[in-house]
Design a protein around this motif. Sequence first.
Motif, mmCIF file in Angstrom:
data_model
loop_
_atom_site.group_PDB
_atom_site.id
_atom_site.type_symbol
_atom_site.label_atom_id
_atom_site.label_comp_id
_atom_site.label_asym_id
_atom_site.label_seq_id
_atom_site.Cartn_x
_atom_site.Cartn_y
_atom_site.Cartn_z
ATOM 1 N N HIS A 267 0.814 -1.216 0.000
ATOM 2 C CA HIS A 267 0.000 0.000 0.000
ATOM 3 C C HIS A 267 0.850 1.270 0.000
ATOM 4 C CE1 HIS A 267 -3.816 -2.080 0.363
ATOM 5 N NE2 HIS A 267 -3.294 -2.837 1.315
ATOM 6 N N SER A 268 2.062 1.196 0.552
ATOM 7 C CA SER A 268 2.945 2.369 0.538
ATOM 8 C C SER A 268 3.307 2.758 -0.887
ATOM 9 C CB SER A 268 4.218 2.086 1.337
ATOM 10 O OG SER A 268 3.935 1.854 2.694
ATOM 11 N N PHE A 269 3.500 1.760 -1.724
ATOM 12 C CA PHE A 269 3.824 2.019 -3.125
ATOM 13 C C PHE A 269 2.643 2.667 -3.839
ATOM 14 C CE2 PHE A 269 4.037 0.238 -7.569
ATOM 15 C CZ PHE A 269 5.033 1.083 -8.009
ATOM 16 N N PHE A 270 1.455 2.128 -3.644
ATOM 17 C CA PHE A 270 0.275 2.699 -4.291
ATOM 18 C C PHE A 270 0.005 4.116 -3.773
ATOM 19 C CE2 PHE A 270 -0.827 -1.952 -4.626
ATOM 20 C CZ PHE A 270 -0.650 -2.019 -5.989
ATOM 21 N N GLU A 271 0.246 4.335 -2.499
ATOM 22 C CA GLU A 271 0.032 5.663 -1.933
ATOM 23 C C GLU A 271 1.009 6.665 -2.531
ATOM 24 O OE1 GLU A 271 -0.092 7.890 2.443
ATOM 25 O OE2 GLU A 271 0.205 5.716 2.293
ATOM 26 N N LEU A 272 2.259 6.240 -2.687
ATOM 27 C CA LEU A 272 3.274 7.104 -3.291
ATOM 28 C C LEU A 272 2.867 7.488 -4.714
ATOM 29 C CD1 LEU A 272 7.096 6.747 -3.133
ATOM 30 C CD2 LEU A 272 6.016 6.791 -5.365
ATOM 31 N N LEU A 273 2.435 6.506 -5.502
ATOM 32 C CA LEU A 273 2.024 6.779 -6.877
ATOM 33 C C LEU A 273 0.816 7.712 -6.914
ATOM 34 C CD1 LEU A 273 2.321 3.234 -8.528
ATOM 35 C CD2 LEU A 273 3.864 5.167 -8.829
ATOM 36 N N ARG A 274 -0.129 7.463 -6.058
ATOM 37 C CA ARG A 274 -1.357 8.251 -6.071
ATOM 38 C C ARG A 274 -1.097 9.700 -5.653
ATOM 39 N NH1 ARG A 274 -4.126 4.926 -3.406
ATOM 40 N NH2 ARG A 274 -3.794 5.832 -1.337
ATOM 41 N N ASN A 275 -0.150 9.916 -4.744
ATOM 42 C CA ASN A 275 0.085 11.253 -4.195
ATOM 43 C C ASN A 275 1.041 12.102 -5.024
ATOM 44 O OD1 ASN A 275 -1.627 10.697 -2.082
ATOM 45 N ND2 ASN A 275 -0.004 10.104 -0.676
ATOM 46 N N GLN A 276 2.007 11.481 -5.709
ATOM 47 C CA GLN A 276 3.022 12.297 -6.357
ATOM 48 C C GLN A 276 3.176 12.050 -7.849
ATOM 49 O OE1 GLN A 276 6.534 10.887 -4.174
ATOM 50 N NE2 GLN A 276 7.355 10.048 -6.063
ATOM 51 N N CYS A 277 2.671 10.956 -8.353
ATOM 52 C CA CYS A 277 2.912 10.605 -9.754
ATOM 53 C C CYS A 277 1.668 10.932 -10.586
ATOM 54 C CB CYS A 277 3.246 9.112 -9.868
ATOM 55 S SG CYS A 277 3.697 8.594 -11.519
ATOM 56 N N GLN A 278 1.826 11.820 -11.549
ATOM 57 C CA GLN A 278 0.693 12.215 -12.386
ATOM 58 C C GLN A 278 0.384 11.186 -13.470
ATOM 59 O OE1 GLN A 278 0.786 16.296 -13.731
ATOM 60 N NE2 GLN A 278 2.092 16.862 -12.016
ATOM 61 N N GLN A 279 1.365 10.348 -13.791
ATOM 62 C CA GLN A 279 1.088 9.234 -14.702
ATOM 63 C C GLN A 279 2.142 8.149 -14.556
ATOM 64 O OE1 GLN A 279 -0.658 9.751 -18.453
ATOM 65 N NE2 GLN A 279 0.411 8.088 -19.459
ATOM 66 N N LEU A 280 1.679 6.943 -14.390
ATOM 67 C CA LEU A 280 2.528 5.756 -14.425
ATOM 68 C C LEU A 280 2.427 5.185 -15.828
ATOM 69 C CD1 LEU A 280 4.211 3.462 -13.175
ATOM 70 C CD2 LEU A 280 2.069 2.448 -12.375
ATOM 71 N N HIS A 281 3.561 5.114 -16.495
ATOM 72 C CA HIS A 281 3.595 4.704 -17.896
ATOM 73 C C HIS A 281 4.259 3.327 -17.966
ATOM 74 C CE1 HIS A 281 5.252 4.759 -22.067
ATOM 75 N NE2 HIS A 281 4.131 5.387 -22.332
ATOM 76 N N ILE A 282 3.500 2.299 -18.323
ATOM 77 C CA ILE A 282 3.990 0.921 -18.293
ATOM 78 C C ILE A 282 4.121 0.386 -19.707
ATOM 79 C CG2 ILE A 282 3.556 -1.412 -17.410
ATOM 80 C CD1 ILE A 282 1.729 -0.098 -15.293
ATOM 81 N N GLY A 283 5.232 -0.302 -19.987
ATOM 82 C CA GLY A 283 5.437 -0.891 -21.309
ATOM 83 C C GLY A 283 6.579 -1.876 -21.292
#
Length: 486
Positions: A267-283
């Motif tokens: 959950h710490s990882f998801f919280e970090l992404l949700r709070n600071q990352c405007q887009q997670l780009h996966i490929g």
Amino acid sequence: MTRHYLDRLVEVIRTNWNQPALTDYATLDGGEGNSYTYGEMYGQICALCDRFHQLGIQKGDHIAICGANSANWVVAYLAIAAYSGVSVTILHSQTPEEITRQLIFSETKVLIVDSSIVEGLQAQCHFPSIKMLLMEDIVALEYLPCTNVSFAYGHSEDLAQLCFTSGSNGVAKAVMLPIRSVSNNVKNIIEGFPSSQNSAMLSILPLAHVFGLTTEVLGQLVRGKHIFLLGADISWQTIWQALNRVKPYALSAIPFYIETLSNRYSHSFFELLRNQCQQLHIGGAALNPNVEKDLLNHHIPFSVGYGATEAGPLISDSLWQNYHPYSCGKVVSGMQASISPQGEILVRGENVMLGYYKDPEATAAKIDKDGWLHTGDRGHLDEEGNLYVEGRLEQDMVVLPSGENISLPNVESIINQVDGIEESLVLARNGHLVALVYASANLNRQDLLRTINPQLPSFSQLYDLEFVFAPFQRTEKRTIKRYLYT
């Protein structure tokens, strides 16, 4: 035709002269490395171009880069482009034997290399015809401060880069990417990433692969971003610390990284992404559906793209607001996609390579007379133009979460050479390779793994091995009915 990416960079350098451009992450804790503003980066590019001239390098000559991600790696790549040379990007983590093969095959004139790699290469082979520059020495090159920023541009069809594939047929091919491919990919990154006041970007993926080079560096520099580059010693703890410290506005990653980070930090990882990352780009490979479901449930702004080295790499992508779950987004601008009667994804357009270097037969098999690149992947397009990738056409080819293409028969051929093994079948299970073995002798599983894995590249080593007690069922052509064992 798409605007040259160096033309975009010139404007950014002029307007961001004193703003930070490239920083080696290790320097934040007093470690070795470099940090350049956009003006300093331009000066180092000019200094390296002068060095090329002193070495007698001509337009179109091949200049190889082999080293861990660093500010100087990026400077080297941009200097080669500004000099109208051809970058040969070689993955530094390969064996000295494979690096040597790629240097010789690519007809490299100059090698820009990390000092840590030189000893192993020289022990393998002496290169009397290849001039060598150490990556660490780039910062010592002198240049005259100049604010009259300009670069010489080649023709859109000129060769820009030789980028080696993962070696899906056992030997890595050298993909010839023209200027138009690099430039249109950069344009696609501008369109596929959100605008942001936050300038920080974190470079994790190896720059020798076009996915990391394009999405994390080239497509970010032309937007005036500040790129922090992780070096050679990347651990999960380092990545986690860097994400929390740099706070990148966006993150580009292969599924393996996302799946591992979500498992380790939950959950710490998801919280970090949700709070600071405007887009997670996966490929780079298929995303585990369960992980995608977790991302959706945690309301993470993400998208999954699709590409190939032969397309430099982007084929489809989307901003997260336009992303359709479980798809690979929409075909990027400058490209077309079609589905063959056999269900194969075909693409053509500005991103497509010129061909494979010194391999016209493989090129003709990959690009048909109408310019369609045959991806080898099965898929379909929905009514809204979203692309869905369903797997490889070839049953004996897999793409692991690391993004590496693995030819299963090549792994099986190594296994079958072991005394006592009659035949084998390698499968991909949960992102790992597992071998099924039919043996004529009483063999030990752990002993076999210790014998087989050192003979395989790190990305295609076996995770486990199981014995079967009857010969594999085969077709009339004597090929194993692989589908019976998956």
